[in-house]
Design a protein around this motif. Structure first.
Motif, mmCIF file in Angstrom:
data_model
loop_
_atom_site.group_PDB
_atom_site.id
_atom_site.type_symbol
_atom_site.label_atom_id
_atom_site.label_comp_id
_atom_site.label_asym_id
_atom_site.label_seq_id
_atom_site.Cartn_x
_atom_site.Cartn_y
_atom_site.Cartn_z
ATOM 1 N N GLY A 59 0.815 -1.207 0.000
ATOM 2 C CA GLY A 59 0.000 0.000 0.000
ATOM 3 C C GLY A 59 0.850 1.259 0.000
ATOM 4 N N ARG A 60 1.919 1.234 0.775
ATOM 5 C CA ARG A 60 2.817 2.381 0.863
ATOM 6 C C ARG A 60 3.529 2.639 -0.453
ATOM 7 N N LEU A 61 3.821 1.571 -1.189
ATOM 8 C CA LEU A 61 4.538 1.712 -2.460
ATOM 9 C C LEU A 61 3.601 1.854 -3.651
ATOM 10 N N GLY A 62 2.293 1.748 -3.400
ATOM 11 C CA GLY A 62 1.321 1.874 -4.485
ATOM 12 C C GLY A 62 1.310 0.689 -5.424
ATOM 13 N N LEU A 63 1.527 -0.518 -4.893
ATOM 14 C CA LEU A 63 1.578 -1.716 -5.723
ATOM 15 C C LEU A 63 0.255 -2.475 -5.657
ATOM 16 N N ASP A 64 -0.085 -3.155 -6.741
ATOM 17 C CA ASP A 64 -1.332 -3.916 -6.798
ATOM 18 C C ASP A 64 -1.236 -5.238 -6.040
ATOM 19 N N THR A 65 -0.048 -5.822 -6.004
ATOM 20 C CA THR A 65 0.114 -7.111 -5.337
ATOM 21 C C THR A 65 0.949 -6.964 -4.073
ATOM 22 N N PRO A 66 0.561 -7.671 -2.988
ATOM 23 C CA PRO A 66 1.310 -7.593 -1.737
ATOM 24 C C PRO A 66 2.389 -8.669 -1.615
ATOM 25 N N VAL A 67 2.691 -9.344 -2.716
ATOM 26 C CA VAL A 67 3.655 -10.455 -2.670
ATOM 27 C C VAL A 67 5.069 -9.935 -2.956
ATOM 28 N N PHE A 68 6.008 -10.313 -2.089
ATOM 29 C CA PHE A 68 7.401 -9.924 -2.251
ATOM 30 C C PHE A 68 8.298 -11.135 -1.995
ATOM 31 N N ILE A 69 9.485 -11.105 -2.563
ATOM 32 C CA ILE A 69 10.544 -12.034 -2.175
ATOM 33 C C ILE A 69 11.439 -11.258 -1.230
ATOM 34 N N ARG A 70 11.545 -11.747 -0.003
ATOM 35 C CA ARG A 70 12.295 -11.017 1.026
ATOM 36 C C ARG A 70 13.601 -11.739 1.348
ATOM 37 N N VAL A 71 14.668 -10.975 1.332
ATOM 38 C CA VAL A 71 16.008 -11.507 1.622
ATOM 39 C C VAL A 71 16.561 -10.775 2.835
ATOM 40 N N GLU A 72 16.899 -11.528 3.880
ATOM 41 C CA GLU A 72 17.484 -10.944 5.084
ATOM 42 C C GLU A 72 18.936 -11.382 5.203
ATOM 43 N N ARG A 73 19.823 -10.417 5.423
ATOM 44 C CA ARG A 73 21.255 -10.714 5.490
ATOM 45 C C ARG A 73 21.937 -9.842 6.530
ATOM 46 N N THR A 74 23.069 -10.328 7.015
ATOM 47 C CA THR A 74 23.956 -9.498 7.827
ATOM 48 C C THR A 74 25.301 -9.421 7.115
ATOM 49 N N ARG A 75 26.040 -8.385 7.440
ATOM 50 C CA ARG A 75 27.385 -8.228 6.894
ATOM 51 C C ARG A 75 28.343 -8.022 8.057
ATOM 52 N N GLU A 76 29.469 -8.745 8.027
ATOM 53 C CA GLU A 76 30.427 -8.636 9.115
ATOM 54 C C GLU A 76 31.841 -8.437 8.583
ATOM 55 N N LEU A 77 32.678 -7.843 9.409
ATOM 56 C CA LEU A 77 34.077 -7.636 9.057
ATOM 57 C C LEU A 77 34.835 -8.954 9.203
ATOM 58 N N VAL A 78 35.609 -9.301 8.189
ATOM 59 C CA VAL A 78 36.397 -10.531 8.252
ATOM 60 C C VAL A 78 37.461 -10.426 9.344
ATOM 61 N N ALA A 79 37.970 -9.220 9.548
ATOM 62 C CA ALA A 79 39.075 -9.026 10.485
ATOM 63 C C ALA A 79 38.747 -9.486 11.899
ATOM 64 N N ASP A 80 37.552 -9.119 12.386
ATOM 65 C CA ASP A 80 37.229 -9.463 13.773
ATOM 66 C C ASP A 80 35.850 -10.107 13.953
ATOM 67 N N GLY A 81 35.124 -10.306 12.844
ATOM 68 C CA GLY A 81 33.826 -10.963 12.924
ATOM 69 C C GLY A 81 32.695 -10.090 13.431
ATOM 70 N N SER A 82 32.942 -8.805 13.661
ATOM 71 C CA SER A 82 31.884 -7.933 14.161
ATOM 72 C C SER A 82 30.854 -7.653 13.068
ATOM 73 N N VAL A 83 29.586 -7.709 13.428
ATOM 74 C CA VAL A 83 28.498 -7.461 12.480
ATOM 75 C C VAL A 83 28.307 -5.952 12.337
ATOM 76 N N ILE A 84 28.374 -5.461 11.112
ATOM 77 C CA ILE A 84 28.282 -4.016 10.897
ATOM 78 C C ILE A 84 26.966 -3.596 10.256
ATOM 79 N N SER A 85 26.188 -4.567 9.738
ATOM 80 C CA SER A 85 24.899 -4.175 9.156
ATOM 81 C C SER A 85 23.933 -5.356 9.088
ATOM 82 N N TYR A 86 22.660 -5.010 9.126
ATOM 83 C CA TYR A 86 21.581 -5.969 8.891
ATOM 84 C C TYR A 86 20.727 -5.377 7.785
ATOM 85 N N GLU A 87 20.441 -6.169 6.748
ATOM 86 C CA GLU A 87 19.709 -5.671 5.588
ATOM 87 C C GLU A 87 18.509 -6.568 5.286
#
Length: 235
Positions: A111-139
């Motif tokens: 509704g917010r995007l003005g789309l006719d269909t409410p169906v989406f493919i959703r991908v959830e991921r995190t990104r971390e630094l190889v150096a120390d393994g700390s997670v820097i983002s969630y997308e």
């Protein structure tokens, strides 16, 4: 008359020079207060004053119990080809963990995007630094269920980046809008990000559309403010 620099100012200038020159790259942890006090022959109180100035200047960020981390790299990230390419261009080695790839029904977002269909493919991921393994983002990306994307829940991403999958499916961003705010993360987000509930993160929400105005992607990202900042140019 030449102004006399205080001891903590001398330390600030020395460390700032090391950071700006690249001697201490982005993500590197500075020596502890005791080590810095020994190096410069001053008290830990003087070191703390220097670190406070570096923090105020945006060159480091101090995490309680974890130390001070270099933030400065002097160059903006260009994420038009995705975070992986943008970070790699800066010499920052990261890895992505895919948490979920699924088909969802989201009436509110449609509704917010003005789309006719409410169906989406959703991908959830995190990104971390190889150096120390700390997670820097969630997308969390929401994509239209077009051929090449709707099969992802069964096929997974494999070795491809999400940006590459989108381009192969004909989803090419041309324009859109992005909003940013700071907020405290909730319990689930804290678990994913390996942080404490209530920690502050940058919350960005970007909607991309193709040249003809058709929907391409809506992505919500939580970015660690110790590693990301917003830069605006004007004039």
């Amino acid at each position: 008359m030449t102004a006399v620099r205080l001891k903590h100012q001398q330390i600030t200038e020395a460390l700032a020079k090391e950071i700006r020159s690249g001697h201490r790259p982005a993500g590197e942890q500075l020596p502890g207060e005791h080590a810095l006090a020994q190096r410069f022959g001053v008290s830990r109180t003087t070191v703390r004053a220097a670190l406070a100035e570096l923090n105020e200047a945006g060159l480091i960020a101090t995490r309680t119990g974890k130390g001070s981390y270099v933030l400065f790299d002097g160059r903006p990230l260009d994420d038009r080809l995705g975070w992986a390419h943008a970070l790699a261009d800066q010499g920052i080695d990261t890895r992505v963990r895919t948490l979920a790839v699924e088909e969802v029904h989201d009436e509110e977002l449609a509704g917010r995007l003005g789309l006719d269909t409410p169906v989406f493919i959703r991908v959830e991921r995190t990104r971390e630094l190889v150096a120390d393994g700390s997670v820097i983002s969630y997308e969390r990306s929401s994509l239209p269920p077009v051929p090449g994307v709707r099969e992802l829940p069964e096929q997974s991403l494999g070795d491809l980046s999400l940006t590459e999958v989108m381009l192969r499916a004909g989803l090419r961003p041309d324009h859109g809008e992005q909003r940013l705010a700071g907020r405290r993360i909730d319990v689930r987000e804290a678990e994913v990000l390996r942080r404490a509930p209530g920690d502050w993160f940058l919350d960005t929400r970007r909607t991309s559309r193709a040249a003809d105005g058709s929907f391409v992607e809506h992505v919500v990202s939580l970015l660690d403010p110790d590693h990301f900042q917003l830069s605006l140019e004007f004039g």
